[in-house]
Each structure stands twice: as structure tokens, then as C-alpha cells.
Design an enzyme around this catalytic site. Structure first.
Site, PDB file in Angstrom:
ATOM      1  N   SER A  22       0.745  -1.162  -0.088  1.00  0.00           N
ATOM      2  CA  SER A  22       0.046  -0.084  -0.086  1.00  0.00           C
ATOM      3  C   SER A  22       0.937   1.295  -0.078  1.00  0.00           C
ATOM      4  O   SER A  22       0.379   2.514   0.745  1.00  0.00           O
ATOM      5  CB  SER A  22      -1.028  -0.001   1.167  1.00  0.00           C
ATOM      6  OG  SER A  22      -0.040   0.149   2.466  1.00  0.00           O
ATOM      7  N   ALA A  24       3.615   3.940  -2.565  1.00  0.00           N
ATOM      8  CA  ALA A  24       3.497   4.804  -3.497  1.00  0.00           C
ATOM      9  C   ALA A  24       3.274   3.972  -4.677  1.00  0.00           C
ATOM     10  O   ALA A  24       2.350   4.155  -5.636  1.00  0.00           O
ATOM     11  CB  ALA A  24       4.901   5.624  -3.860  1.00  0.00           C
ATOM     12  N   ALA A  55      10.335   8.343   3.504  1.00  0.00           N
ATOM     13  CA  ALA A  55      11.139   8.959   2.628  1.00  0.00           C
ATOM     14  C   ALA A  55      11.531  10.284   2.977  1.00  0.00           C
ATOM     15  O   ALA A  55      10.221  10.997   2.888  1.00  0.00           O
ATOM     16  CB  ALA A  55      10.631   8.594   1.137  1.00  0.00           C
ATOM     17  N   GLN A  56      12.249  10.656   3.304  1.00  0.00           N
ATOM     18  CA  GLN A  56      12.375  12.249   3.618  1.00  0.00           C
ATOM     19  C   GLN A  56      12.932  13.087   2.541  1.00  0.00           C
ATOM     20  O   GLN A  56      12.583  14.147   2.464  1.00  0.00           O
ATOM     21  CB  GLN A  56      13.561  12.279   4.658  1.00  0.00           C
ATOM     22  CG  GLN A  56      13.193  11.960   6.076  1.00  0.00           C
ATOM     23  CD  GLN A  56      14.495  11.897   7.028  1.00  0.00           C
ATOM     24  OE1 GLN A  56      15.790  11.989   6.439  1.00  0.00           O
ATOM     25  NE2 GLN A  56      14.432  11.465   8.249  1.00  0.00           N
ATOM     26  N   GLY A  57      13.754  12.680   1.673  1.00  0.00           N
ATOM     27  CA  GLY A  57      14.223  13.599   0.550  1.00  0.00           C
ATOM     28  C   GLY A  57      13.367  14.182  -0.280  1.00  0.00           C
ATOM     29  O   GLY A  57      12.909  15.383  -0.024  1.00  0.00           O
ATOM     30  N   GLU A 122      20.809  16.822  -4.445  1.00  0.00           N
ATOM     31  CA  GLU A 122      21.389  15.890  -3.537  1.00  0.00           C
ATOM     32  C   GLU A 122      22.574  15.255  -4.431  1.00  0.00           C
ATOM     33  O   GLU A 122      22.875  15.427  -5.413  1.00  0.00           O
ATOM     34  CB  GLU A 122      20.240  14.658  -3.309  1.00  0.00           C
ATOM     35  CG  GLU A 122      19.089  15.407  -2.340  1.00  0.00           C
ATOM     36  CD  GLU A 122      18.009  14.362  -2.106  1.00  0.00           C
ATOM     37  OE1 GLU A 122      18.201  13.094  -2.781  1.00  0.00           O
ATOM     38  OE2 GLU A 122      17.157  14.452  -1.195  1.00  0.00           O
ATOM     39  N   ARG A 293      26.337   7.831  -3.228  1.00  0.00           N
ATOM     40  CA  ARG A 293      26.005   7.183  -1.719  1.00  0.00           C
ATOM     41  C   ARG A 293      27.015   6.325  -1.624  1.00  0.00           C
ATOM     42  O   ARG A 293      27.669   6.128  -0.380  1.00  0.00           O
ATOM     43  CB  ARG A 293      24.733   6.831  -1.557  1.00  0.00           C
ATOM     44  CG  ARG A 293      23.712   7.861  -1.374  1.00  0.00           C
ATOM     45  CD  ARG A 293      22.109   7.301  -1.348  1.00  0.00           C
ATOM     46  NE  ARG A 293      21.168   8.418  -0.970  1.00  0.00           N
ATOM     47  CZ  ARG A 293      20.103   8.140  -1.004  1.00  0.00           C
ATOM     48  NH1 ARG A 293      19.690   7.084  -1.277  1.00  0.00           N
ATOM     49  NH2 ARG A 293      19.244   9.137  -0.705  1.00  0.00           N
ATOM     50  N   HIS A 354      19.962   0.866   3.003  1.00  0.00           N
ATOM     51  CA  HIS A 354      18.928   2.045   2.805  1.00  0.00           C
ATOM     52  C   HIS A 354      17.844   1.468   1.968  1.00  0.00           C
ATOM     53  O   HIS A 354      16.937   1.946   1.781  1.00  0.00           O
ATOM     54  CB  HIS A 354      19.560   3.091   2.577  1.00  0.00           C
ATOM     55  CG  HIS A 354      18.626   4.358   2.430  1.00  0.00           C
ATOM     56  ND1 HIS A 354      17.720   4.770   3.192  1.00  0.00           N
ATOM     57  CD2 HIS A 354      18.593   5.165   1.320  1.00  0.00           C
ATOM     58  CE1 HIS A 354      16.989   5.447   2.699  1.00  0.00           C
ATOM     59  NE2 HIS A 354      17.442   5.972   1.566  1.00  0.00           N
ATOM     60  N   ARG A 389      21.571   3.351  -6.854  1.00  0.00           N
ATOM     61  CA  ARG A 389      20.542   4.141  -7.199  1.00  0.00           C
ATOM     62  C   ARG A 389      20.992   5.668  -6.898  1.00  0.00           C
ATOM     63  O   ARG A 389      21.442   6.057  -6.048  1.00  0.00           O
ATOM     64  CB  ARG A 389      19.390   3.872  -6.072  1.00  0.00           C
ATOM     65  CG  ARG A 389      18.291   4.769  -6.247  1.00  0.00           C
ATOM     66  CD  ARG A 389      16.843   4.549  -5.141  1.00  0.00           C
ATOM     67  NE  ARG A 389      17.604   4.869  -3.690  1.00  0.00           N
ATOM     68  CZ  ARG A 389      17.330   5.586  -3.154  1.00  0.00           C
ATOM     69  NH1 ARG A 389      16.333   6.694  -3.527  1.00  0.00           N
ATOM     70  NH2 ARG A 389      17.468   5.693  -1.925  1.00  0.00           N
ATOM     71  N   SER A 394      13.840   6.817  -6.250  1.00  0.00           N
ATOM     72  CA  SER A 394      13.196   5.508  -6.070  1.00  0.00           C
ATOM     73  C   SER A 394      11.651   5.727  -5.912  1.00  0.00           C
ATOM     74  O   SER A 394      10.892   5.170  -6.503  1.00  0.00           O
ATOM     75  CB  SER A 394      13.703   5.268  -4.652  1.00  0.00           C
ATOM     76  OG  SER A 394      13.557   6.290  -3.878  1.00  0.00           O
ATOM     77  N   LEU A 395      10.983   7.074  -5.290  1.00  0.00           N
ATOM     78  CA  LEU A 395       9.757   7.411  -5.374  1.00  0.00           C
ATOM     79  C   LEU A 395       9.066   7.485  -6.889  1.00  0.00           C
ATOM     80  O   LEU A 395       8.177   7.024  -7.227  1.00  0.00           O
ATOM     81  CB  LEU A 395       9.245   8.553  -4.359  1.00  0.00           C
ATOM     82  CG  LEU A 395       9.398   8.487  -3.220  1.00  0.00           C
ATOM     83  CD1 LEU A 395       9.174   9.794  -2.463  1.00  0.00           C
ATOM     84  CD2 LEU A 395       8.309   7.414  -2.498  1.00  0.00           C
TER      85      LEU A 395
END
Length: 536
Positions: A22, A24, A55-57, A122, A293, A354, A389, A394-395
Site C-alpha cells: 500500500s 507509492a 522517505a525524507q528527501g 542531492e 552514496r 537503505h 540508485r 526511488s519514489l
């Protein structure tokens, strides 16, 4: 929307389309299908407990004057160490502005500068292209998607359902080896009964396998369920060796899994050695804190091991206090509650698992190898991420593939065979377990040896040790699974172990260092970039 809270007895429920997850990807697919079809969405716990809400970013999209799709594609390819599928990268990148527009229509309150959306930057991005809602973008997106799904009469949301396995042709009342997928079996966390959810098309949107590791920013439920279920049903899995470790997770013995977003470094945060205050990232990469990253995580890991540290410092206190509070209100408030004022003090951080860059092999339409089975989001390997990634892609992947899977199902609906009679769950030969401690012990053991042997820096010997432990545990868990009634913890342990095996197999197969997979035995990158594809 019809919300179902659980049943007294295991039962069979039929809909046109079943979506497991459930977040995104799952809710995007549901909203794109519900005007025409009856859709059931299963959530493992509450509707907002998945990775999306964490997800913060933000979400990456080309919206800044001077930025181009080609720039975003190139940044993604560079981060992915050339293993990405360029056509898929272009497909996703070009779909980003429209995805953002649809989220705005759903009421997601993105930060703005006047009439335009505020964009942050980022690591790995050549331009400012991250749309965000302060530092809690995922939560705002999740809430908007849930509101829209709840308002739709054709969407049934069913919380507290832990999927066990896909219902395939093997589960037909008249056995078939055709390999079709007709839904899934799931145990109800409230009643303990196993329900069968049947559908003509099934979409896995179950997230990643981060909880295979001792330190992870992933939510408690990220146990690789969809990946393990698809593998057991006969779908190929690819690139599971590429586990992304976020460089900056808060180091705190009481509060675990609290992520310090990439955007803190994007807005000027510096990584320093605690005792000396030395800023060390320029020693490793000319991009310093804005390097991808994997580079940053390995640099931190190197300094921690070299100096025997528990953590390093992430320091943004040189920026004006109001700037920090305005850009990172959620993190600032959380840290203040722990006695850390990020406007005047550095933040202690360590790397943590992550994101799962590999997963179920899918095509541009979200199709897996199995008829009737689609997948979207972190449980997949679509070709977007390659060996690493790029931040905030990702979103975006969830929205684009959630929609593309929905479109393909709608377009090919008449070609999908109606559901045949499927056998219900059989509990006639099992009993309740009297040794739950076995599950807890095995869970702890898996996460610890995966962290120690299959972490940021690997060797063949460590991987082989992990493989030996996995083999022994698989025999134990298989015996346990065969004799006792399924519970959510047992289902997760089984999937966790399957995910761990796929990660280790993939890592042993790759005889080079590329992107997120770094091994001391093969430190160089091969000239030829090839996916690791595992066949059941």
C-alpha cells in the site's frame, strides 16, 4: 473505498486485480485501475507503515531552467556505474514531470518559491531537481494517496495481511504447471487465519529487503516478501548484490533507523572526524559530500574502521540557524528531543542499509516472467538503478511503473484468463508452535552475519561463510515451516532467509567491484557491464 478489518475464518475473496503493498507503487497502480476495475490492496500492517512514508528527501524531476532530461539520464547512468538500461532510464526520467503534476492534483503540498516548486539538490545530481515537502516528502505523498484510495468506491483496502505465497497454477483445484498467478495467500494479523485473495492480475509492490541487515533505515516490514514469493513461484531475480547503504543514519543506542536525509549534505553539511574536526570527504572524492552514496558510505566505513570509531560527525552548524530549521524541521525537532541541536552541534552518524537496487525482473510494463504477475517499486529490478540508485529516483520509479503496470493490465485485460477454482489454505497437518524463540534467534543471527559478512566491503571468504550459515538455517526453517501453523514472524523469517540467499548468491557471482558491490578480492571494475540474473 471499502475498508476490511479482518475476518473470523479464513476465506476466499475475489476481485479483478490484487495489489500486495500500500505504498507509492501499489496505490498509484490502484488509482490508475479503479475507474474500470475492482481493486483489492493488501497492507502488511497499517496502510501507512511501508517505506514510502519514511522517505525524507523527495522526488527527482527535471523542472529547473537549464536542466534537461539528458542531464538527469546521465546522472542516473553515472551513479549506476553503467549497468542501467538506458531506454528504461529515459522512460522514467521523461515521465517525472507528469508524475509530479498528478501528485500536485492529489493535493501533495510541495514546497514552493512563489509560483514554482522549490527544488533542492542531492548527491550525484548535477542540478537542483528534487521536489519535496520539507524533509518529510514520503509521509505527505503517502497521506495524499491513501486519501484518494479511500475515496474511491472500487478500491478495497485490507490492512494487517501478511502475504505468504502467490497462488499459482499449482494451486488450482485441477493442478496445472502453466505458471500463471491468480492472487495470493495471506495471514490475517488480527485473527491468525489465512485468507485467499484471487484476481485475474496481481501486482507486487512489497518494497525491499533491507531488514536482512542489522542496521537499516527500512521499516520493520521490509523483509523481501515480494521478491521471495516471486522467486518461489518461478520468476527470475536480478542484481540482488547491489544493496545501497545510506551514509548517514543517526547513531543513537536508543533510537534506531532514524535517517539523516541526503539533502543535509546537499545543503552544505560536512562529514568530519569527531576528535579532530577534519573534513575527510575531499580526501576520497573531488565531489566531497556530494559524491554518490556508495562512495560516501565506503569513505565513512573506511574512517570508522581505520580509527576505531563508533561514528563520524555530519555538521551543518555553519549554516544560519533559521536556514537549518526551515529546511529540516522534522530532523531538527527529532534531534532536539534527543539533546542534539543541529544548528549548533554536529550529528553523530553511521552508514546503514537503505535501499534494495535489485529484485524481481520486470519489463517497461511492469511484467514479470509469470503470466498475470506484475511488480513495481523497490521489489523490482527494472533497469533504472543499475549498480547504485541515484538519490530521489526511488519514489519516481514507483509512480512511473505503478502507472505503466496499470496501463498494461487495462490494455490486455481481455487476454488475461478468468480465475479458475483455487484450493484454500490447508492447515490440517500443522500445530501451533511452542518454540517462538527459534524464530527470534534465527532472525537475529541472519541480520548479524549479513551485516558482518555481506556489508559495505566484502570478500569471497566472508560471502562463503554467509552462504554456509544460510544453508543450515534454511533446513531448520523449512522443517519449522512444515510442522507449525504460519505466523507473521515465521513468514517474515522465511522470506528474510530467502532474500539473504539471493543476495549472497548474486554477490558470489560478480567477480568485480561495481557500484554498491565492493569486494577486496576483485577491486577493479570489469570492462563489460552485465546484470546478475538468477533463474529459479
Amino acid at each position: 473505498m471499502r475498508r476490511s478489518e479482518g475476518t473470523d475464518l479464513g476465506e476466499t475473496r475475489q476481485s479483478d486485480i490484487l495489489i500486495v503493498g500500500s505504498g507509492a507503487a501499489g496505490l498509484t497502480a490502484a488509482l490508475n485501475l479503479a475507474d474500470r476495475f475492482r481493486v483489492t490492496v493488501l497492507a502488511k500492517g497499517a496502510l501507512n507503515e511501508g517505506s514510502t512514508a519514511w522517505a525524507q528527501g523527495g522526488i527527482a524531476a527535471v523542472l529547473e531552467p537549464g536542466d534537461t532530461f539528458d542531464n538527469h539520464v546521465e546522472d542516473t547512468m553515472v551513479a549506476g556505474a553503467g549497468l542501467n538500461d538506458r531506454e528504461i532510464v529515459e522512460f522514467v526520467v521523461e515521465g517525472a514531470p507528469a508524475a509530479i503534476a498528478r501528485l500536485v492534483e492529489l493535493g501533495v503540498p510541495f514546497n514552493s518559491d512563489g509560483d514554482t516548486l522549490h527544488l533542492t539538490r542531492e548527491g550525484g545530481h548535477s542540478h537542483r531537481r528534487i521536489v519535496h515537502v520539507d524533509d518529510a516528502t514520503g509521509w505527505a505523498v503517502q497521506e495524499a494517496l491513501i486519501r484518494a484510495a479511500e475515496a474511491h468506491p472500487n478500491i478495497t483496502l485490507v490492512p494487517n495481511q501478511v502475504a505468504i505465497d502467490l497462488a499459482t497454477s499449482r494451486h488450482e483445484e485441477r493442478y496445472s504447471g502453466a505458471g500463471c498467478v491468480w492472487g495470493a495467500y495471506a495471514v490475517d494479523k488480527v485473527t491468525g487465519h489465512v485468507n485467499l485473495f484471487t484476481a485475474r492480475a496481481t501486482i507486487l509492490a512489497t518494497g525491499g529487503a533491507g531488514r536482512t541487515y542489522q542496521f537499516s533505515t527500512a521499516p520493520r516490514g521490509a523483509t523481501g516478501d515480494g521478491i521471495a514469493m516471486a522467486w518461489r513461484a518461478g520468476a527470475r531475480v536480478s542484481n540482488m548484490e547491489f544493496m545501497q547503504f545510506h551514509p548517514t543514519c543517526l547513531f543513537n543506542l536508543e533510537v534506531k533507523n532514524f535517517l539523516i536525509t541526503e539533502a543535509v549534505r546537499g545543503e552544505g553539511g560536512q562529514l568530519k572526524i569527531p576528535e579532530t574536526g577534519h573534513r575527510f570527504m575531499p580526501d576520497f572524492d573531488p565531489r566531497a559530500e556530494l559524491a554518490p552514496r556508495d562512495v560516501v558510505a565506503r569513505a565513512i566505513d573506511h574512517e570508522i574502521k581505520r580509527l576505531g570509531l563508533d561514528y563520524v560527525h555530519l555538521d551543518i552548524s555553519h549554516q544560519p540557524p533559521e536556514f537549518v530549521r526551515e529546511h529540516f524541521p522534522t530532523i531538527h525537532a527529532k534531534l532536539l528531543g534527543l539533546g542534539i541541536d543541529m544548528t549548533t552541534q554536529p550529528i553523530p552518524v553511521v552508514p546503514a542499509q537503505h535501499y534494495t537496487c535489485g529484485g524481481i525482473v520486470i519489463d517497461r510494463d511492469g511484467r514479470t516472467d509469470l503470466p498475470g504477475l506484475y511488480a513495481a517499486g523497490e521489489c523490482t529490478q527494472s533497469g533504472l538503478h543499475g549498480a547504485n540508485r541515484l538519490a530521489s529516483n526511488s519514489l519516481l520509479e514507483c509512480f512511473v511503473f505503478g502507472e505503466s503496470a496499470a496501463k498494461h493490465i487495462a490494455a490486455s485485460w481481455d487476454d488475461l484468463t478468468p480465475v479458475p477454482p483455487i484450493r484454500g489454505w490447508d492447515e490440517s497437518r500443522v500445530t501451533d508452535s511452542d518454540e517462538e524463540v527459534v524464530i527470534k534467534q534465527n532472525w537475529t543471527e541472519i541480520r548479524r552475519f549479513m551485516w558482518n559478512y555481506v556489508g559495505i566491503v566484502r570478500t569471497t571468504k566472508r560471502l562463503q561463510r554467509a552462504a554456509s550459515r544460510i544453508k543450515l538455517l534454511q533446513e531448520e526453517v523449512a522443517d519449522y515451516y512444515g510442522h507449525f501453523r504460519v505466523t507473521p514472524d515465521l513468514i517474515e523469517l522465511r522470506n528474510l532467509l530467502q532474500s539473504a540467499e539471493l543476495i549472497v548468491k548474486s554477490a558470489l557471482h560478480r567477480k568485480e567491484s561495481r557500484g554498491l558491490h565492493y569486494t577486496l578480492d576483485y577491486p577493479e571494475q570489469s570492462e563489460c557491464a552485465e546484470d546478475t540474473i538468477l533463474v529459479p
